[in-house]
Motif scaffolding. Structure first.
Motif, short mmCIF file in Angstrom:
data_model
loop_
_atom_site.label_atom_id
_atom_site.label_comp_id
_atom_site.label_asym_id
_atom_site.label_seq_id
_atom_site.Cartn_x
_atom_site.Cartn_y
_atom_site.Cartn_z
N LYS A 285 0.83 -1.21 0.00
CA LYS A 285 0.00 0.00 0.00
C LYS A 285 0.87 1.26 0.00
CE LYS A 285 -4.10 -1.97 2.20
NZ LYS A 285 -5.08 -1.85 3.31
N TYR A 286 2.08 1.12 -0.50
CA TYR A 286 3.01 2.23 -0.48
C TYR A 286 2.55 3.39 -1.39
CZ TYR A 286 7.13 5.07 -1.31
OH TYR A 286 7.99 6.13 -1.44
N HIS A 287 2.73 4.58 -0.88
CA HIS A 287 2.69 5.79 -1.70
C HIS A 287 3.57 6.81 -1.02
CE1 HIS A 287 -0.84 8.06 0.46
NE2 HIS A 287 -0.15 7.33 1.31
N TYR A 288 4.07 7.76 -1.78
CA TYR A 288 5.11 8.65 -1.27
C TYR A 288 4.59 9.61 -0.20
CZ TYR A 288 8.95 12.03 -1.29
OH TYR A 288 9.98 12.85 -0.90
N LYS A 289 3.52 10.27 -0.50
CA LYS A 289 2.92 11.22 0.44
C LYS A 289 1.41 11.19 0.25
CE LYS A 289 6.84 13.09 1.94
NZ LYS A 289 7.31 12.97 3.34
N ILE A 290 0.71 11.84 1.15
CA ILE A 290 -0.75 11.92 1.05
C ILE A 290 -1.14 12.52 -0.30
CG2 ILE A 290 -0.88 14.20 2.13
CD1 ILE A 290 -3.50 13.22 3.47
N MET A 291 -2.17 11.97 -0.90
CA MET A 291 -2.70 12.37 -2.20
C MET A 291 -1.83 11.91 -3.37
SD MET A 291 -5.48 13.75 -1.27
CE MET A 291 -6.08 14.48 -2.80
N MET A 292 -0.75 11.19 -3.08
CA MET A 292 0.09 10.66 -4.15
C MET A 292 -0.46 9.31 -4.62
SD MET A 292 2.78 12.52 -5.05
CE MET A 292 4.15 13.54 -4.51
N PRO A 293 -0.17 8.88 -5.87
CA PRO A 293 -0.74 7.64 -6.41
C PRO A 293 -0.16 6.38 -5.78
CG PRO A 293 0.81 8.60 -7.96
CD PRO A 293 0.63 9.61 -6.88
N TYR A 294 -0.95 5.31 -5.86
CA TYR A 294 -0.58 3.98 -5.40
C TYR A 294 -0.30 3.10 -6.62
CZ TYR A 294 -2.70 5.29 -0.87
OH TYR A 294 -3.02 5.89 0.32
N PHE A 295 0.09 1.85 -6.36
CA PHE A 295 0.23 0.86 -7.44
C PHE A 295 -1.08 0.72 -8.20
CE2 PHE A 295 -0.20 -3.47 -9.06
CZ PHE A 295 0.98 -3.63 -9.78
N THR A 296 -2.17 0.84 -7.49
CA THR A 296 -3.50 0.66 -8.08
C THR A 296 -4.01 1.88 -8.84
OG1 THR A 296 -4.39 1.21 -5.89
CG2 THR A 296 -4.23 -1.12 -6.45
N ASP A 297 -3.13 2.86 -9.09
CA ASP A 297 -3.49 4.05 -9.85
C ASP A 297 -2.62 4.17 -11.10
OD1 ASP A 297 -5.41 4.99 -7.93
OD2 ASP A 297 -3.72 5.65 -6.68
N PRO A 298 -2.71 3.21 -12.02
CA PRO A 298 -1.87 3.26 -13.22
C PRO A 298 -2.33 4.36 -14.17
CG PRO A 298 -3.46 1.50 -13.44
CD PRO A 298 -3.63 2.04 -12.04
N VAL A 299 -1.46 4.70 -15.09
CA VAL A 299 -1.77 5.68 -16.13
C VAL A 299 -2.08 4.93 -17.42
CG1 VAL A 299 -0.89 7.59 -17.52
CG2 VAL A 299 -0.25 7.40 -15.10
N GLU A 300 -3.26 5.15 -17.98
CA GLU A 300 -3.62 4.50 -19.25
C GLU A 300 -2.99 5.28 -20.39
OE1 GLU A 300 -7.59 3.65 -21.93
OE2 GLU A 300 -7.71 3.23 -19.77
N LEU A 301 -2.23 4.57 -21.24
CA LEU A 301 -1.51 5.21 -22.33
C LEU A 301 -2.25 5.10 -23.66
CD1 LEU A 301 2.05 3.91 -21.39
CD2 LEU A 301 1.13 6.20 -21.00
N ASN A 302 -2.99 4.00 -23.86
CA ASN A 302 -3.76 3.86 -25.09
C ASN A 302 -4.64 2.61 -24.99
OD1 ASN A 302 -4.73 4.49 -27.60
ND2 ASN A 302 -2.82 4.11 -28.71
N GLU A 303 -5.64 2.57 -25.85
CA GLU A 303 -6.50 1.39 -25.96
C GLU A 303 -6.63 1.04 -27.44
OE1 GLU A 303 -10.90 -0.30 -24.61
OE2 GLU A 303 -10.12 1.56 -23.76
N TYR A 304 -6.51 -0.24 -27.75
CA TYR A 304 -6.48 -0.69 -29.14
C TYR A 304 -7.71 -1.54 -29.46
CZ TYR A 304 -1.61 0.51 -28.15
OH TYR A 304 -0.47 1.16 -27.76
N SER A 305 -7.83 -1.87 -30.72
CA SER A 305 -8.94 -2.73 -31.13
C SER A 305 -8.70 -4.18 -30.73
CB SER A 305 -9.15 -2.65 -32.65
OG SER A 305 -7.99 -3.09 -33.34
N SER A 306 -7.40 -4.52 -30.52
CA SER A 306 -7.06 -5.88 -30.12
C SER A 306 -5.66 -5.89 -29.49
CB SER A 306 -7.06 -6.83 -31.32
OG SER A 306 -6.02 -6.49 -32.22
N PHE A 307 -5.34 -6.96 -28.79
CA PHE A 307 -4.00 -7.13 -28.22
C PHE A 307 -2.96 -7.14 -29.33
CE2 PHE A 307 -0.58 -10.20 -27.20
CZ PHE A 307 0.01 -9.53 -26.13
N GLU A 308 -3.27 -7.84 -30.40
CA GLU A 308 -2.33 -7.97 -31.51
C GLU A 308 -2.01 -6.62 -32.16
OE1 GLU A 308 -3.96 -11.73 -30.42
OE2 GLU A 308 -5.00 -9.87 -31.00
#
Length: 295
Positions: free
Chosen positions: A162-185
């Motif tokens: 449950k690590y985060h650096y400081k209050i209001m900072m993101p956790y492991f469970t707060d990833p950044v979405e970079l893109n979404e595709y029509s398929s994995f391939e």
């Protein structure tokens, strides 16, 4: 009766001390006066001779005095992907080589630390696999040094997930979405092609692909002199070089990265707020670079 009470108290205190154990992100193996090439070859041979697979290597910041060697094992690779929430990030571990004043310091990312972070609640489920991996890494690298000294700051074992650096900072469970595709391939094709062409001053260091599970992890060197590794690593500390390269993970149709304010802090837990402020733009810069790689 008093002996029974005393024994019970002792067991409880021992259990609490283990539970609250502080863990560091890196382990120093030792130092050598051999050349970088000789040391790199020795590390690779030691790992391969103990059934580890080398995934890649590179020189962060394009500096000859810095090198990272990325490796995995079959058991680890096949286990972490069972954790559906970005568990495959735990497939790759790294040895860091830092040459300074005629000596090369050999270190590696501590499995006990990073697997607790990346596996979250699933760490306990596969603990025996992870402990064996950790022991096997130590055995393999024992031919190169005998210090095995933890460094780079510490976090209590029960707080890493449950690590985060400081209050209001993101956790492991707060990833950044970079893109979404029509398929994995489609996503795999776009990312691989962009990395092949070094889009946004990047270099592919390693990749781990699970075709059946539709999961792929890419370790990416950030080579921009303006806002890449050359900019932020000297400020936050090159001793922790085994933290690099930065990763993205494609799961199904979606590619994400760990938030910079989490990923950098997890890898440099000793960072003061003052130092962190010196790289205030870095999390956003990394996101912009990796987002471009994914489009």
């Amino acid at each position: 009766m008093k002996k029974l009470i005393f024994s019970s108290i002792t067991i409880i205190l021992f259990s609490l001390s283990v539970f609250a154990q502080d863990i560091a992100p890196y382990i120093k193996v030792g130092e050598t006066t051999n050349s970088m090439q000789q040391t790199s070859e020795a590390v690779i041979n030691a790992l391969q001779n103990n059934s580890f697979t080398i995934l890649g290597k590179y020189n962060p910041e394009n500096k000859n005095n810095l090198q990272v060697i990325v490796f995995t094992s079959t058991d680890l690779k096949n286990t972490v992907v069972k954790v559906s929430d970005r568990g495959a990030l735990g497939a790759a571990f790294k040895v860091g080589l830092v040459e300074k004043d005629g000596k090369i310091t050999i270190s590696y990312t501590n499995p006990d630390y990073f697997l607790r972070a990346y596996m979250q609640n699933n760490y306990v489920t596969f603990k025996s696999v992870f402990q064996k991996f950790s022991a096997d890494v130590k055995t393999a690298l024992a031919t190169l040094g005998n210090e095995f000294k933890p460094f780079g700051g510490t976090i209590a074992a029960n707080k890493i997930k449950k690590y985060h650096y400081k209050i209001m900072m993101p956790y492991f469970t707060d990833p950044v979405e970079l893109n979404e595709y029509s398929s994995f391939e489609e996503g795999l094709k776009i990312i691989e092609n962009n990395l092949k062409n070094h889009k946004s001053n990047t270099v592919l260091v390693y990749k781990v692909i699970y075709p059946k599970e539709k999961v792929a992890v890419f370790g990416i060197g950030l080579q921009s002199k303006e806002d890449g590794e050359s900019y932020f690593l000297p400020k936050i500390g090159e001793e922790n070089i085994a933290a690099m390269p930065y990763e993205i993970i494609l799961q199904g149709k979606t590619v994400t990265m760990l938030h910079g304010k989490y990923r950098l802090a997890l890898s440099w837990p000793e960072l003061s707020m003052g130092t962190f402020m010196k790289i205030m733009s870095t999390p956003g810069d990394i996101e912009d670079t990796l987002e471009a790689v994914c489009k």
